[in-house]
Motif scaffolding. Structure first.
Motif, PDB file in Angstrom:
ATOM      1  N   TYR A 129      16.390   5.144  -6.565  1.00  4.66           N
ATOM      2  CA  TYR A 129      16.722   4.497  -5.290  1.00  4.66           C
ATOM      3  C   TYR A 129      15.463   4.325  -4.450  1.00  4.66           C
ATOM      4  N   PHE A 213      28.908   1.865 -13.060  1.00  2.19           N
ATOM      5  CA  PHE A 213      29.390   2.112 -11.704  1.00  2.19           C
ATOM      6  C   PHE A 213      28.326   2.706 -10.776  1.00  2.19           C
ATOM      7  N   LEU A 217      26.950   1.184  -7.362  1.00  2.78           N
ATOM      8  CA  LEU A 217      27.377   1.776  -6.098  1.00  2.78           C
ATOM      9  C   LEU A 217      26.176   2.094  -5.220  1.00  2.78           C
ATOM     10  N   THR A 218      25.128   2.646  -5.844  1.00  4.09           N
ATOM     11  CA  THR A 218      24.001   3.153  -5.069  1.00  4.09           C
ATOM     12  C   THR A 218      23.090   2.037  -4.563  1.00  4.09           C
ATOM     13  N   PHE A 219      22.798   1.064  -5.426  1.00  4.85           N
ATOM     14  CA  PHE A 219      21.769   0.085  -5.071  1.00  4.85           C
ATOM     15  C   PHE A 219      22.294  -1.058  -4.210  1.00  4.85           C
ATOM     16  N   ILE A 220      23.565  -1.374  -4.340  1.00  7.77           N
ATOM     17  CA  ILE A 220      24.085  -2.560  -3.652  1.00  7.77           C
ATOM     18  C   ILE A 220      24.889  -2.145  -2.421  1.00  7.77           C
ATOM     19  N   THR A 221      24.618  -2.793  -1.303  1.00  8.62           N
ATOM     20  CA  THR A 221      25.351  -2.495  -0.077  1.00  8.62           C
ATOM     21  C   THR A 221      26.167  -3.693   0.380  1.00  8.62           C
ATOM     22  N   ARG A 226      28.378  -7.063  -4.543  1.00 15.69           N
ATOM     23  CA  ARG A 226      28.925  -5.958  -5.344  1.00 15.69           C
ATOM     24  C   ARG A 226      29.481  -6.458  -6.667  1.00 15.69           C
ATOM     25  N   VAL A 230      32.584  -1.439  -8.791  1.00 14.11           N
ATOM     26  CA  VAL A 230      32.544  -0.953  -7.419  1.00 14.11           C
ATOM     27  C   VAL A 230      33.590  -1.680  -6.589  1.00 14.11           C
TER      28      VAL A 230
ATOM     29  N   TRP B  32      28.926  -0.416   9.916  1.00 11.71           N
ATOM     30  CA  TRP B  32      29.643  -0.123   8.661  1.00 11.71           C
ATOM     31  C   TRP B  32      31.052   0.361   8.984  1.00 11.71           C
ATOM     32  N   THR B  64      29.561  -4.545   7.549  1.00  7.73           N
ATOM     33  CA  THR B  64      29.603  -4.321   6.104  1.00  7.73           C
ATOM     34  C   THR B  64      30.741  -3.327   5.875  1.00  7.73           C
ATOM     35  N   PHE B  66      33.311  -0.938   3.336  1.00  9.87           N
ATOM     36  CA  PHE B  66      33.335  -0.180   2.077  1.00  9.87           C
ATOM     37  C   PHE B  66      34.724   0.383   1.848  1.00  9.87           C
ATOM     38  N   GLU B  70      34.186   5.105  -1.770  1.00 14.23           N
ATOM     39  CA  GLU B  70      32.736   4.953  -1.938  1.00 14.23           C
ATOM     40  C   GLU B  70      31.980   5.172  -0.636  1.00 14.23           C
ATOM     41  N   LYS B  74      27.925   6.294   0.187  1.00 16.06           N
ATOM     42  CA  LYS B  74      27.020   5.252   0.668  1.00 16.06           C
ATOM     43  C   LYS B  74      26.358   5.680   1.971  1.00 16.06           C
ATOM     44  N   ILE B  77      23.792   8.629   1.340  1.00 16.12           N
ATOM     45  CA  ILE B  77      22.567   8.170   0.665  1.00 16.12           C
ATOM     46  C   ILE B  77      21.711   7.380   1.644  1.00 16.12           C
TER      47      ILE B  77
END
Lengths: 279, 420
Positions: A129, A213, A217-221, A226, A230, B32, B64, B66, B70, B74, B77
């Protein structure tokens, strides 16, 4: 007498095959059934498989207003195919090198390649990340494709190397004697012969990236970037789950995999085992 | 002429500069939120947002969303990597963790100057859930209460009982449930599940019995006290009117038993009403208060979400304006899928969108928040394990709660001694 015994075996096989198929397909049948039911039919007691009033409502809602499912689908296709193309491009050459060429440190490098497969994803996700973040790739498809390369190229190289080893060296040598350059021999002789292997590898890479997954999940916001694994959680709420929509979405996610599997089934089954014994 | 030209040039340049500066002053807030499936709600959100942009043309807001499962990962992190949003909603039980880690800022100064964000405008249990060591780190956005007593009127009639008189006390609940229990039908269904929801039920029983999970400054566990022990005795007794398998069931599994017409009564939050209507359109059902001990008070446990501002947010004043707007009576009512945390908004929301609004409202005003502790998920897990041990009979009630209390005290001591 002998014939009767054989017939008995056939029947027994058929029974076991049927039981196995039921066992494997039952969850899928429940999924399909639920996706065609309205909420009041979904959780009855006793449950039943065939909906009394089948409805396409769930499928319509999955693509309905406020749902990003179609977008997730496109993103997944883009990322999965993008990754597969790059993996194949890299690993065809790399694995041929490991199979045919002699160079210093070959076995050490090959071992290192395999070693990279031993790290649990959870352990490398945070460093990755940070790297992606510093490279400015976070929240882009590139971050996913690059991330997937990290664990799928080694698999691709490893699988393809076995296929190349299975092709007799004599064939290439014959081609070279007949006037081909080494590169021509590679393109015209080796690649066509390794096609089942390449197909199997491509299918394998597609399968694992299609369902990945954790990186996704981690890289895309951003919501419109997406991917499916996810995105499907959109149907799972904090307290309640929209089971009908969720199951309809799950069916839709399975369809490309089924189609792909129909096409490559022979190569995948034959291909993977062929490689296995030569590894 | 020359001067005139010069003047014109100066004027043009000045205008350009001013407009550039003004343009640069336009700030963007990243917000968010939780994913909402309801199309009408999404429309209401868009409309409310458009109105905000009219009120504050200099502030742009980017949402944004979610899905719940998840969302926490998110946020953690992003916050840990130093790239959080400016504003987000957080679950009440995550608020202390975010406050203690310094991810989010105290809002007391803003509240002191605000005309609309005042403690008395929100459910007090929700407001207090955002407090950490005397400071306020969030503004309540929406709430829910565990639990109300949903009941199936047919079960009352079949048992010869008056369906307009649901049980009020623990003893009545048990007796009524016992009359309902027969082949393939039960008084109620318990569940343990995997998350932190079952604590809401066991805490509510303890609260109703005058007890608490932790002491007032959250430094000592009180689960080994008589109030908690007696409430777990009642909880265990309900196994007699409940289908087997409660330890492996989730709240959703048990709720499905209710909507399938297998249970006479079920404890669940007010947000479940639409699901009952959708899954069991034929069922005649109603809602009563969460049962209380004979000499106790019906107290539920709060769930819900608070709005927070992150430390890294470059435009905190703009962020506050958005929170003020989003939790105001008029807007809160429209953009919330759970009951709004703003009391006036909640009244109107419940009247328009929920059945039995008075019962729900009353239960909400009497609800308490869960213990404020940055490692609440660990605490909740110890509680859940104790509940499992009690229901399976692996330990007797006193022993299970004594062990849990010891474990929780160790957890508290560990945390406070390493985070002074």
């Amino acid at each position: 007498m002998m014939r009767g015994k054989r017939r008995g075996m056939v029947v027994l096989h058929a029974v076991f095959a049927f039981l196995l198929a039921t066992f494997v397909l039952f969850p899928f049948a429940v999924m399909l059934s639920m996706s065609l039911k309205a909420p009041d039919e979904q959780f009855t007691s006793p449950p039943y498989l065939i909906p009394h009033r089948p409805t396409m409502e769930n499928y319509i809602e999955v693509f309905g207003q406020g749902s990003m499912f179609a977008r997730y689908f496109l993103n997944s296709i883009l990322v999965a195919f993008g990754t597969t193309v790059v993996v194949l491009g890299v690993s065809i050459f790399s694995s041929y090198g490991y199979a045919r060429l002699a160079f210093p440190g070959k076995s050490v490098l090959f071992t290192l390649l395999l070693l990279s497969q031993l790290f649990p994803l959870a352990a490398i996700i945070v460093p990755l990340y940070r790297i992606m973040s510093q490279a400015g790739l976070i929240d882009s498809f590139f971050s996913l494709i690059v991330g997937y390369l990290a664990f799928s190229v080694p698999v691709g190289v490893w699988l393809l190397r076995s296929f190349f080893l299975g092709i007799p060296r004599d064939l290439e040598e014959a081609a070279v004697i007949d006037g081909c350059t080494r590169m021509q021999a590679f393109w015209k002789i080796v690649i066509p012969l390794a096609r089942p292997g390449i197909g199997a590898t491509a299918a394998y890479i597609l399968f694992i990236t299609w369902q990945e997954f954790m990186f996704a999940l981690t890289f895309i916001t951003t919501q419109n970037k997406r991917t499916l694994p996810v995105g499907i959680f959109d149907f799972v709420g904090q307290y309640e789950t929209n089971w009908g929509n969720l199951m309809a979405a799950s069916i839709l996610i399975c369809i490309p995999v089924f189609i792909l599997f129909l096409f490559v089934q022979k190569q995948l089954v034959g291909g993977l085992t062929e490689g296995a014994v030569k590894g | 002429m020359k001067n005139g030209l010069l003047f014109t040039i100066i004027l043009v340049v000045a205008t350009l500069t001013i407009s550039l500066v003004a343009g640069a002053e336009k700030v963007t807030l990243n917000v968010w939120l939780m994913k909402q499936a309801d199309v009408n709600l999404l429309k209401a959100q868009d409309e409310a947002l458009a109105k905000f942009k009219e009120l504050y043309p200099d502030i742009d807001v980017k949402f944004t969303v979610f899905p719940y499962s998840e969302y926490r990962d998110k946020l953690l992190i992003a916050a840990a990597a130093g790239a959080p949003p400016d504003i987000s909603v957080v679950d009440q039980i995550w608020n202390p963790e975010f406050s203690a880690a310094g991810f989010v800022i105290p809002l007391d100064d803003y509240v002191a100057q605000s005309k609309s964000v005042k403690k008395e405008n929100y459910f007090s249990g929700a407001w207090d859930s955002a407090l950490y060591q005397g400071k306020l780190y969030g503004v309540p956005f929406d709430v829910g209460v565990w639990a109300l007593n949903y009941y199936n009127k047919a079960f009352f009639k079949d048992a010869g009982l008056d369906p307009e008189k649901p049980p009020v006390t623990w003893d009545e609940f048990y007796e009524v449930g016992k009359k309902m229990t027969g082949p393939e039908k039960w008084g109620t269904a318990l569940w343990v599940g995997k998350g932190d929801a079952v604590q809401c039920i066991t805490d509510a029983l303890t609260f109703s019995n005058g007890g608490s999970v932790l002491n007032q400054d959250f430094t000592k566990c009180l689960l080994d006290q008589p109030a908690a022990i007696d409430s777990m005795k009642f909880f265990k007794k309900l196994q007699e009117i409940n289908p087997a398998g409660e330890v492996s069931r989730t709240e959703e599994d048990s709720f499905q038993l209710f909507t399938a017409g297998k249970l006479g009564m079920f404890w669940y939050g007010e947000w479940g009403q639409d699901t009952v209507t959708a899954r069991a359109p034929q069922m005649e059902w109603a809602i009563g208060n969460f049962p209380k001990p004979a000499n106790g008070k019906s107290v539920g446990t709060f769930g819900g979400w608070n709005m927070v501002i992150y430390k890294n947010a470059p435009h905190k004043d703009a962020a506050w304006k958005f929170i003020e707007y989003w939790t105001s009576k008029e807007i809160n009512e429209k953009v919330s899928s759970l009951t709004p945390a703003n009391v006036e908004a909640a009244k109107s929301f419940l009247n328009n969108k929920r059945k039995f609004p008075d019962v729900v409202f009353q239960q909400l005003t009497q609800a308490l928040y869960r213990p404020i502790f940055p490692r609440y998920p660990d605490l909740a897990e110890i509680q859940r394990n104790a509940t499992t041990a009690i229901l399976t009979g692996e330990k007797d009630i006193e022993a299970a709660l004594k062990d849990a209390t010891a474990e929780i005290n160790t957890l508290l001591n560990d945390y406070y001694s390493s985070n002074k």
